[in-house]
Design a protein around this motif. Structure first.
Motif, mmCIF file in Angstrom:
data_model
loop_
_atom_site.group_PDB
_atom_site.id
_atom_site.type_symbol
_atom_site.label_atom_id
_atom_site.label_comp_id
_atom_site.label_asym_id
_atom_site.label_seq_id
_atom_site.Cartn_x
_atom_site.Cartn_y
_atom_site.Cartn_z
ATOM 1 N N ASP A 69 -1.894 -52.015 -29.028
ATOM 2 C CA ASP A 69 -2.127 -50.364 -28.919
ATOM 3 C C ASP A 69 -2.234 -49.838 -30.243
ATOM 4 N N LYS A 112 -11.422 -48.544 -22.014
ATOM 5 C CA LYS A 112 -11.453 -48.348 -20.722
ATOM 6 C C LYS A 112 -12.706 -48.130 -20.000
ATOM 7 N N GLY A 158 -0.673 -55.632 -25.015
ATOM 8 C CA GLY A 158 -0.781 -56.908 -25.751
ATOM 9 C C GLY A 158 -0.753 -56.900 -27.112
ATOM 10 N N ALA A 196 -8.387 -50.611 -22.324
ATOM 11 C CA ALA A 196 -8.560 -50.813 -20.954
ATOM 12 C C ALA A 196 -7.325 -51.558 -20.433
ATOM 13 N N ASP A 197 -6.875 -51.414 -19.417
ATOM 14 C CA ASP A 197 -5.766 -51.898 -18.709
ATOM 15 C C ASP A 197 -5.435 -53.370 -19.129
ATOM 16 N N LYS A 198 -6.465 -54.222 -18.939
ATOM 17 C CA LYS A 198 -6.025 -55.782 -19.696
ATOM 18 C C LYS A 198 -5.264 -55.867 -20.977
ATOM 19 N N TRP A 199 -5.647 -54.880 -21.646
ATOM 20 C CA TRP A 199 -5.291 -54.895 -23.106
ATOM 21 C C TRP A 199 -3.679 -54.308 -23.477
ATOM 22 N N LYS A 200 -3.253 -53.221 -22.599
ATOM 23 C CA LYS A 200 -2.200 -52.605 -22.346
ATOM 24 C C LYS A 200 -1.106 -53.613 -22.660
#
Length: 174
Positions: free
Chosen positions: A110, A162, A91, A85-89
């Motif tokens: 990741d 995602k 991180g 999901a984009d919010k975790w990229k």
């Protein structure tokens, strides 16, 4: 109801005039002058301006491709591309011990996500090997239940995916 062929021209009450560019088993893909590409149900209300007389293959290339991908995914060791999901990229996963004297461990999320998806892929391969094995049916069912429970234990990590289609799914409704 007669199926219209590709290049048939229609006038739809909502979308206006358009040309059928693809036909599936349930829909016409129509490029409308005012609205662009839309899909409409085969039994939608519209006026036929000019019907193309070609025979229509009611299975589109897209449906054939989707079916083939599904078969290959089910019966091969090839894994699909699964996105985080984009919010975790970019991180970080921080594992903080309960003892304040000990140092926290940080892992790029990741990397963690990649390991989770590898576990899932290996469970799927194991599932395939069980299904195609010479085990008797009860043994296959017993092993499948262990795998299903393993998927259920991994549902905590669904927040990382995602697309919902990639989520872990455990046993449903028992």
């Amino acid at each position: 109801m007669k199926l219209l062929g590709i290049s048939s021209r229609i006038d739809h009450p909502e979308f206006g005039k358009g040309v059928i560019t693809n036909v599936t088993s349930k829909h016409y893909w129509v490029t409308f002058i005012e609205r662009g590409l839309e899909t409409i149900d085969l039994d939608s209300e519209f006026e036929v301006i000019e019907a193309a007389e070609d025979d229509v293959d009611t299975v589109s290339f897209y449906e054939v491709e989707r079916s083939l991908k599904s078969i290959l995914k089910k019966w091969s060791d090839v894994s699909e591309v699964v996105n985080i999901a984009d919010k975790w990229k970019g991180g970080t996963l921080i594992m903080q011990p309960g003892d304040p004297n000990l140092k926290a461990n940080e892992v790029p999320i990741d990397t963690f996500f990649h390991k989770i998806t590898m576990v899932r892929d290996r469970l799927r391969v194991m599932e395939q090997k069980i299904n195609s094995s010479n085990l008797d049916e009860q043994e296959k069912i017993d092993l499948q239940q262990y795998i299903t429970r393993s998927y259920g234990s991994l549902t905590t990590f669904n927040v990382l995916f995602k697309l919902k289609d990639h989520n872990f799914v455990g046993q449903k409704g028992t």
